[in-house]
Motif scaffolding. Sequence first.
Motif, PDB file in Angstrom:
ATOM      1  N   VAL A   1     -26.043  72.974  11.822  1.00  0.00           N
ATOM      2  CA  VAL A   1     -26.644  72.263  12.978  1.00  0.00           C
ATOM      3  C   VAL A   1     -25.462  71.598  13.738  1.00  0.00           C
ATOM      4  CG1 VAL A   1     -28.017  70.114  13.404  1.00  0.00           C
ATOM      5  CG2 VAL A   1     -28.781  71.673  11.506  1.00  0.00           C
ATOM      6  N   LEU A   2     -25.466  71.917  14.862  1.00  0.00           N
ATOM      7  CA  LEU A   2     -24.611  70.922  15.967  1.00  0.00           C
ATOM      8  C   LEU A   2     -24.672  69.726  16.328  1.00  0.00           C
ATOM      9  CD1 LEU A   2     -23.397  74.356  17.786  1.00  0.00           C
ATOM     10  CD2 LEU A   2     -22.280  73.320  15.911  1.00  0.00           C
ATOM     11  N   HIS A   3     -26.105  69.462  16.609  1.00  0.00           N
ATOM     12  CA  HIS A   3     -26.604  68.376  17.084  1.00  0.00           C
ATOM     13  C   HIS A   3     -27.971  68.242  16.684  1.00  0.00           C
ATOM     14  CE1 HIS A   3     -23.021  67.980  19.805  1.00  0.00           C
ATOM     15  NE2 HIS A   3     -23.154  69.353  20.205  1.00  0.00           N
ATOM     16  N   ASP A   4     -28.325  66.969  16.511  1.00  0.00           N
ATOM     17  CA  ASP A   4     -29.737  66.537  16.274  1.00  0.00           C
ATOM     18  C   ASP A   4     -30.090  65.443  17.446  1.00  0.00           C
ATOM     19  OD1 ASP A   4     -30.598  67.940  14.091  1.00  0.00           O
ATOM     20  OD2 ASP A   4     -29.357  66.484  12.828  1.00  0.00           O
ATOM     21  N   ILE A   5     -31.397  65.507  17.849  1.00  0.00           N
ATOM     22  CA  ILE A   5     -31.694  64.480  18.538  1.00  0.00           C
ATOM     23  C   ILE A   5     -33.098  63.827  17.877  1.00  0.00           C
ATOM     24  CG2 ILE A   5     -32.994  63.907  20.882  1.00  0.00           C
ATOM     25  CD1 ILE A   5     -31.552  66.323  22.142  1.00  0.00           C
TER      26      ILE A   5
ATOM     27  N   LEU B   1     -36.333  64.641   8.800  1.00  0.00           N
ATOM     28  CA  LEU B   1     -36.038  63.754   9.671  1.00  0.00           C
ATOM     29  C   LEU B   1     -36.609  64.477  11.109  1.00  0.00           C
ATOM     30  CD1 LEU B   1     -34.192  61.377  10.952  1.00  0.00           C
ATOM     31  CD2 LEU B   1     -32.757  62.986  11.734  1.00  0.00           C
ATOM     32  N   CYS B   2     -37.656  63.591  11.701  1.00  0.00           N
ATOM     33  CA  CYS B   2     -38.283  64.160  12.926  1.00  0.00           C
ATOM     34  C   CYS B   2     -37.255  64.311  14.006  1.00  0.00           C
ATOM     35  CB  CYS B   2     -39.293  63.253  13.374  1.00  0.00           C
ATOM     36  SG  CYS B   2     -40.183  63.593  14.672  1.00  0.00           S
ATOM     37  N   ALA B   3     -37.016  65.433  14.406  1.00  0.00           N
ATOM     38  CA  ALA B   3     -35.858  65.620  15.176  1.00  0.00           C
ATOM     39  C   ALA B   3     -35.994  67.192  15.871  1.00  0.00           C
ATOM     40  CB  ALA B   3     -34.538  65.494  14.576  1.00  0.00           C
ATOM     41  N   ILE B   4     -35.103  67.280  17.078  1.00  0.00           N
ATOM     42  CA  ILE B   4     -34.879  68.594  17.636  1.00  0.00           C
ATOM     43  C   ILE B   4     -33.623  68.801  17.093  1.00  0.00           C
ATOM     44  CG2 ILE B   4     -34.571  69.988  19.723  1.00  0.00           C
ATOM     45  CD1 ILE B   4     -36.297  68.033  21.270  1.00  0.00           C
ATOM     46  N   SER B   5     -33.449  70.076  16.480  1.00  0.00           N
ATOM     47  CA  SER B   5     -31.906  70.495  16.055  1.00  0.00           C
ATOM     48  C   SER B   5     -31.522  71.697  16.786  1.00  0.00           C
ATOM     49  CB  SER B   5     -32.235  70.721  14.556  1.00  0.00           C
ATOM     50  OG  SER B   5     -32.595  69.483  13.672  1.00  0.00           O
ATOM     51  N   PHE B   6     -30.360  71.563  17.283  1.00  0.00           N
ATOM     52  CA  PHE B   6     -29.662  72.795  17.718  1.00  0.00           C
ATOM     53  C   PHE B   6     -28.438  73.484  17.126  1.00  0.00           C
ATOM     54  CE2 PHE B   6     -30.654  69.785  20.844  1.00  0.00           C
ATOM     55  CZ  PHE B   6     -31.406  70.468  21.940  1.00  0.00           C
ATOM     56  N   ILE B   7     -28.956  74.840  16.524  1.00  0.00           N
ATOM     57  CA  ILE B   7     -28.167  75.410  15.373  1.00  0.00           C
ATOM     58  C   ILE B   7     -27.579  76.396  15.915  1.00  0.00           C
ATOM     59  CG2 ILE B   7     -28.925  76.603  13.279  1.00  0.00           C
ATOM     60  CD1 ILE B   7     -31.648  75.379  13.547  1.00  0.00           C
ATOM     61  N   GLU B   8     -26.176  76.572  15.494  1.00  0.00           N
ATOM     62  CA  GLU B   8     -25.328  77.686  16.030  1.00  0.00           C
ATOM     63  C   GLU B   8     -25.506  78.958  15.573  1.00  0.00           C
ATOM     64  OE1 GLU B   8     -20.484  77.943  16.621  1.00  0.00           O
ATOM     65  OE2 GLU B   8     -21.160  77.351  14.597  1.00  0.00           O
ATOM     66  N   LYS B   9     -25.825  79.904  16.543  1.00  0.00           N
ATOM     67  CA  LYS B   9     -26.429  81.062  16.200  1.00  0.00           C
ATOM     68  C   LYS B   9     -25.737  81.983  14.976  1.00  0.00           C
ATOM     69  CE  LYS B   9     -28.852  82.317  20.429  1.00  0.00           C
ATOM     70  NZ  LYS B   9     -30.157  82.583  19.555  1.00  0.00           N
TER      71      LYS B   9
ATOM     72  N   PRO C   1     -23.960  79.290  22.080  1.00  0.00           N
ATOM     73  CA  PRO C   1     -25.307  79.792  21.909  1.00  0.00           C
ATOM     74  C   PRO C   1     -25.869  79.203  20.766  1.00  0.00           C
ATOM     75  CG  PRO C   1     -23.906  81.466  22.511  1.00  0.00           C
ATOM     76  CD  PRO C   1     -22.939  80.417  22.141  1.00  0.00           C
ATOM     77  N   CYS C   2     -27.176  78.594  20.886  1.00  0.00           N
ATOM     78  CA  CYS C   2     -27.629  77.832  19.816  1.00  0.00           C
ATOM     79  C   CYS C   2     -28.883  78.178  19.645  1.00  0.00           C
ATOM     80  CB  CYS C   2     -27.697  76.504  20.209  1.00  0.00           C
ATOM     81  SG  CYS C   2     -26.290  75.664  19.774  1.00  0.00           S
ATOM     82  N   ASP C   3     -29.787  78.238  18.527  1.00  0.00           N
ATOM     83  CA  ASP C   3     -31.151  78.332  18.187  1.00  0.00           C
ATOM     84  C   ASP C   3     -31.730  76.957  18.228  1.00  0.00           C
ATOM     85  OD1 ASP C   3     -31.759  80.853  18.254  1.00  0.00           O
ATOM     86  OD2 ASP C   3     -30.820  81.027  16.188  1.00  0.00           O
ATOM     87  N   VAL C   4     -32.893  76.827  18.664  1.00  0.00           N
ATOM     88  CA  VAL C   4     -33.634  75.432  18.580  1.00  0.00           C
ATOM     89  C   VAL C   4     -34.653  75.254  17.661  1.00  0.00           C
ATOM     90  CG1 VAL C   4     -34.710  73.457  20.218  1.00  0.00           C
ATOM     91  CG2 VAL C   4     -33.012  75.104  21.004  1.00  0.00           C
ATOM     92  N   ALA C   5     -34.776  74.118  16.809  1.00  0.00           N
ATOM     93  CA  ALA C   5     -35.834  74.148  15.814  1.00  0.00           C
ATOM     94  C   ALA C   5     -36.392  72.695  15.818  1.00  0.00           C
ATOM     95  CB  ALA C   5     -35.093  74.281  14.505  1.00  0.00           C
ATOM     96  N   LEU C   6     -37.523  72.539  15.693  1.00  0.00           N
ATOM     97  CA  LEU C   6     -38.136  71.309  15.669  1.00  0.00           C
ATOM     98  C   LEU C   6     -38.569  70.877  14.175  1.00  0.00           C
ATOM     99  CD1 LEU C   6     -39.645  68.821  17.224  1.00  0.00           C
ATOM    100  CD2 LEU C   6     -41.549  70.223  17.643  1.00  0.00           C
ATOM    101  N   ALA C   7     -38.354  69.898  14.064  1.00  0.00           N
ATOM    102  CA  ALA C   7     -38.718  69.205  12.605  1.00  0.00           C
ATOM    103  C   ALA C   7     -39.611  68.169  12.952  1.00  0.00           C
ATOM    104  CB  ALA C   7     -37.553  68.948  11.743  1.00  0.00           C
ATOM    105  N   SER C   8     -40.879  68.245  12.223  1.00  0.00           N
ATOM    106  CA  SER C   8     -41.947  67.421  12.599  1.00  0.00           C
ATOM    107  C   SER C   8     -42.871  67.625  11.279  1.00  0.00           C
ATOM    108  CB  SER C   8     -42.669  67.272  13.694  1.00  0.00           C
ATOM    109  OG  SER C   8     -43.080  68.402  14.050  1.00  0.00           O
ATOM    110  N   HIS C   9     -43.808  66.569  11.115  1.00  0.00           N
ATOM    111  CA  HIS C   9     -44.975  66.790  10.146  1.00  0.00           C
ATOM    112  C   HIS C   9     -46.147  66.980  11.235  1.00  0.00           C
ATOM    113  CE1 HIS C   9     -43.171  65.463   6.494  1.00  0.00           C
ATOM    114  NE2 HIS C   9     -42.485  64.745   7.340  1.00  0.00           N
ATOM    115  N   PRO C  10     -47.199  67.540  10.736  1.00  0.00           N
ATOM    116  CA  PRO C  10     -48.221  68.059  11.574  1.00  0.00           C
ATOM    117  C   PRO C  10     -48.763  66.868  12.459  1.00  0.00           C
ATOM    118  CG  PRO C  10     -48.493  68.876   9.361  1.00  0.00           C
ATOM    119  CD  PRO C  10     -47.430  68.256   9.323  1.00  0.00           C
TER     120      PRO C  10
END
Length: 302
Positions: free
Chosen positions: A81-85, A68-76, A108-117
């Motif tokens: 994954v706590l939230h996806d946008i 899924l193309c999204a920004i994910s907020f990941i609990e450290k 406190p969360c890490d942020v990850a971006l899921a996307s295709h190039p």
Amino acid sequence: MLDEQLARCGVEGFFRKYYGVVGRKEHDSVNPFMRGSAGGKRIEARTFDRVAGREVSVEIGRGQATQLCAISFIEKESRKVLHDIPLNPKMTLEELRVAYDHCQITTPCDVALASHPHEREWIEPLIQQAWPNATFSEGTLMSNVIERPVLKFQVTERYHRAFAKLGFHYFLSQFSRFTGREGCFADIRQFIAEDIDDSQGRASSFITERKTPLLSTIANGLTPPDGWRAHVIAAEIRPGGCVAHVQMFITCDWKSPIRTIVLARSEAFTSLEAAGHLFLYHSDEKQDGYAGEAKALPVMPI
């Protein structure tokens, strides 16, 4: 609005996407994993990706899971994954900010971006407008070996009322001597028409789950063949009242629930009458412009 939530937000919305069922050409195409409809939430699907070492969010269509193309907020600490946008090319800066505020992130969360190039060319400018100091790494795509996703559905009372509407309209189509305006139907009409926030209380007064199978083959212990996808809808007049039954997406893989909708309770009903139809999807693409075929069923009131 009732029909939109039923078709997009519940488990029926998942199966429509999973099997590639599309609506009419004049209807808007909505990805239920990207956004909800008519007050219902979008469908969330997450799985643990061993290559990424964390949960990832996916969307599922035509039997395949893709990232899924999204920004994910990941609990450290837990790596959950706590939230996806979810992100899409038409998303505005204001929509992104509203979505982030709605998450109400407090841990406190890490942020990850899921996307295709190929998606990065519109994603990076959007994110940098919201967070000018954001930096981007190459990132990793979802691996091909994933665990079975966990699905989350969030619906409102409109979802239940849509089943009531479907059953009521079918009843009236099969028993044409009724118009639906009769006094005995006042309660079901009010339930369908009134938009209030009470998803459990009112719905349980009108909708129950039927345990006896509607199809005789399933009642005899037979499993639908592989690739067989169908809906069944039926209606009955019984002494003391009338009901409708709705069962959607009967397959070899899933024991779909049968919803029985109480349409009326009245001693004026004294006969035994019933009607039922099976809608069976074509095994391949649309034939003559239709996704499937409806057939009348031989029925016997129980």
